[in-house]
Design a protein around this motif. Structure first.
Motif, PDB file in Angstrom:
ATOM      1  N   GLN A 128       0.838  -1.199   0.000  1.00 64.80           N
ATOM      2  CA  GLN A 128       0.000   0.000   0.000  1.00 64.80           C
ATOM      3  C   GLN A 128       0.869   1.243   0.000  1.00 64.80           C
ATOM      4  O   GLN A 128       1.994   1.235   0.492  1.00 64.80           O
ATOM      5  CB  GLN A 128      -0.955   0.028   1.180  1.00 64.80           C
ATOM      6  CG  GLN A 128      -0.312   0.107   2.536  1.00 64.80           C
ATOM      7  CD  GLN A 128      -1.359   0.049   3.639  1.00 64.80           C
ATOM      8  OE1 GLN A 128      -2.255  -0.773   3.604  1.00 64.80           O
ATOM      9  NE2 GLN A 128      -1.247   0.944   4.589  1.00 64.80           N
ATOM     10  N   LYS A 129       0.309   2.294  -0.601  1.00 66.20           N
ATOM     11  CA  LYS A 129       0.990   3.580  -0.631  1.00 66.20           C
ATOM     12  C   LYS A 129      -0.058   4.649  -0.910  1.00 66.20           C
ATOM     13  O   LYS A 129      -0.908   4.484  -1.787  1.00 66.20           O
ATOM     14  CB  LYS A 129       2.066   3.622  -1.708  1.00 66.20           C
ATOM     15  CG  LYS A 129       2.829   4.922  -1.700  1.00 66.20           C
ATOM     16  CD  LYS A 129       3.987   4.915  -2.655  1.00 66.20           C
ATOM     17  CE  LYS A 129       4.731   6.244  -2.513  1.00 66.20           C
ATOM     18  NZ  LYS A 129       5.838   6.342  -3.420  1.00 66.20           N
ATOM     19  N   THR A 130       0.015   5.741  -0.182  1.00 72.04           N
ATOM     20  CA  THR A 130      -0.901   6.847  -0.412  1.00 72.04           C
ATOM     21  C   THR A 130      -0.395   7.659  -1.602  1.00 72.04           C
ATOM     22  O   THR A 130       0.772   8.060  -1.641  1.00 72.04           O
ATOM     23  CB  THR A 130      -1.004   7.740   0.841  1.00 72.04           C
ATOM     24  OG1 THR A 130      -1.436   6.915   1.932  1.00 72.04           O
ATOM     25  CG2 THR A 130      -1.990   8.869   0.635  1.00 72.04           C
ATOM     26  N   SER A 133      -4.799  11.709  -2.446  1.00 74.29           N
ATOM     27  CA  SER A 133      -5.821  11.296  -1.477  1.00 74.29           C
ATOM     28  C   SER A 133      -6.248   9.836  -1.674  1.00 74.29           C
ATOM     29  O   SER A 133      -7.132   9.342  -0.992  1.00 74.29           O
ATOM     30  CB  SER A 133      -7.043  12.218  -1.583  1.00 74.29           C
ATOM     31  OG  SER A 133      -7.595  12.110  -2.878  1.00 74.29           O
ATOM     32  N   GLU A 135      -5.655   5.853  -1.485  1.00 78.29           N
ATOM     33  CA  GLU A 135      -4.895   4.807  -0.796  1.00 78.29           C
ATOM     34  C   GLU A 135      -4.742   3.639  -1.767  1.00 78.29           C
ATOM     35  O   GLU A 135      -5.649   2.829  -1.946  1.00 78.29           O
ATOM     36  CB  GLU A 135      -5.613   4.373   0.487  1.00 78.29           C
ATOM     37  CG  GLU A 135      -4.790   3.461   1.368  1.00 78.29           C
ATOM     38  CD  GLU A 135      -3.537   4.120   1.943  1.00 78.29           C
ATOM     39  OE1 GLU A 135      -2.557   3.401   2.155  1.00 78.29           O
ATOM     40  OE2 GLU A 135      -3.537   5.341   2.167  1.00 78.29           O
TER      41      GLU A 135
END
Length: 187
Positions: A128-130, A133, A135
């Motif tokens: 996961q990585k933002t 806005s 995700e």
């Protein structure tokens, strides 16, 4: 074989692939600024290689894919021109994790349309990585069900990265791949 790399950086990985699969036609999709680096690097590594770029693509159109070339280096938006079931292998290492939802949808539509049945997709990305806005989560990548996992595990050296090698199956193959994808989470 036709091998496509999405987001290949300066071209280091694809150079190693081309050195081992000499007759392969390589198509690279990336940002135009990165395409310039790729063109330079690959021309230095493969002296005398036939390297086409976006200008060549605009001049020759889709028929360029049937020309003799070593590398075709294009901006990402040109990807939508690939014919159905043309590509033998797609490679994405650590750049889908940088994409917006719209870009993920765009590239997955391309991969799932342009990859041959029995073709391979190598996808090594963060869990996961933002991104702004959004995700961006590996387990929610927009895969369809027509995949068989040949390899799926965390990277030994970078446990925040998942390594997935897939084989494209026939449409409506009965696989429940999307359900199994949701189980991929960083331990």
């Amino acid at each position: 074989p036709i091998i496509c790399e999405i987001g290949g950086g300066y071209g280091g990985l694809i150079a190693k692939i081309k050195s081992n699969v000499k007759r392969a036609k390589i198509i690279m999709f990336d940002l135009p600024e990165v395409n310039a680096c790729q063109s330079y690097y690959l021309s230095q590594v493969f002296n005398g290689a036939i390297i086409f770029g976006y200008e060549d693509f605009l001049e020759k159109g889709i028929s360029i894919l049937y020309s003799d070339f070593d590398f075709l280096i294009l901006p990402g938006w040109a990807v939508q021109q690939l014919p159905k079931e043309l590509v033998d292998v797609f490679v994405n290492i650590r750049s889908m994790m940088e994409m917006s939802k719209e870009n993920l949808d765009f590239y997955f539509n391309l991969i799932q349309t342009s990859l041959k049945i029995g073709g391979i997709f190598t996808c090594f990305n963060r869990y996961q990585k933002t991104v702004g806005s959004f995700e961006n989560k590996f387990m929610f990548y927009p895969f369809d069900n027509d995949w068989e996992a040949l390899m799926s595990h965390p990277s030994i050296f970078q446990p925040h990265i998942h390594q997935l090698i897939l084989k494209r199956m026939k449409e409506n193959s009965g696989s429940d791949f999307k359900e199994r994808l949701r189980e991929i989470q960083q331990k």
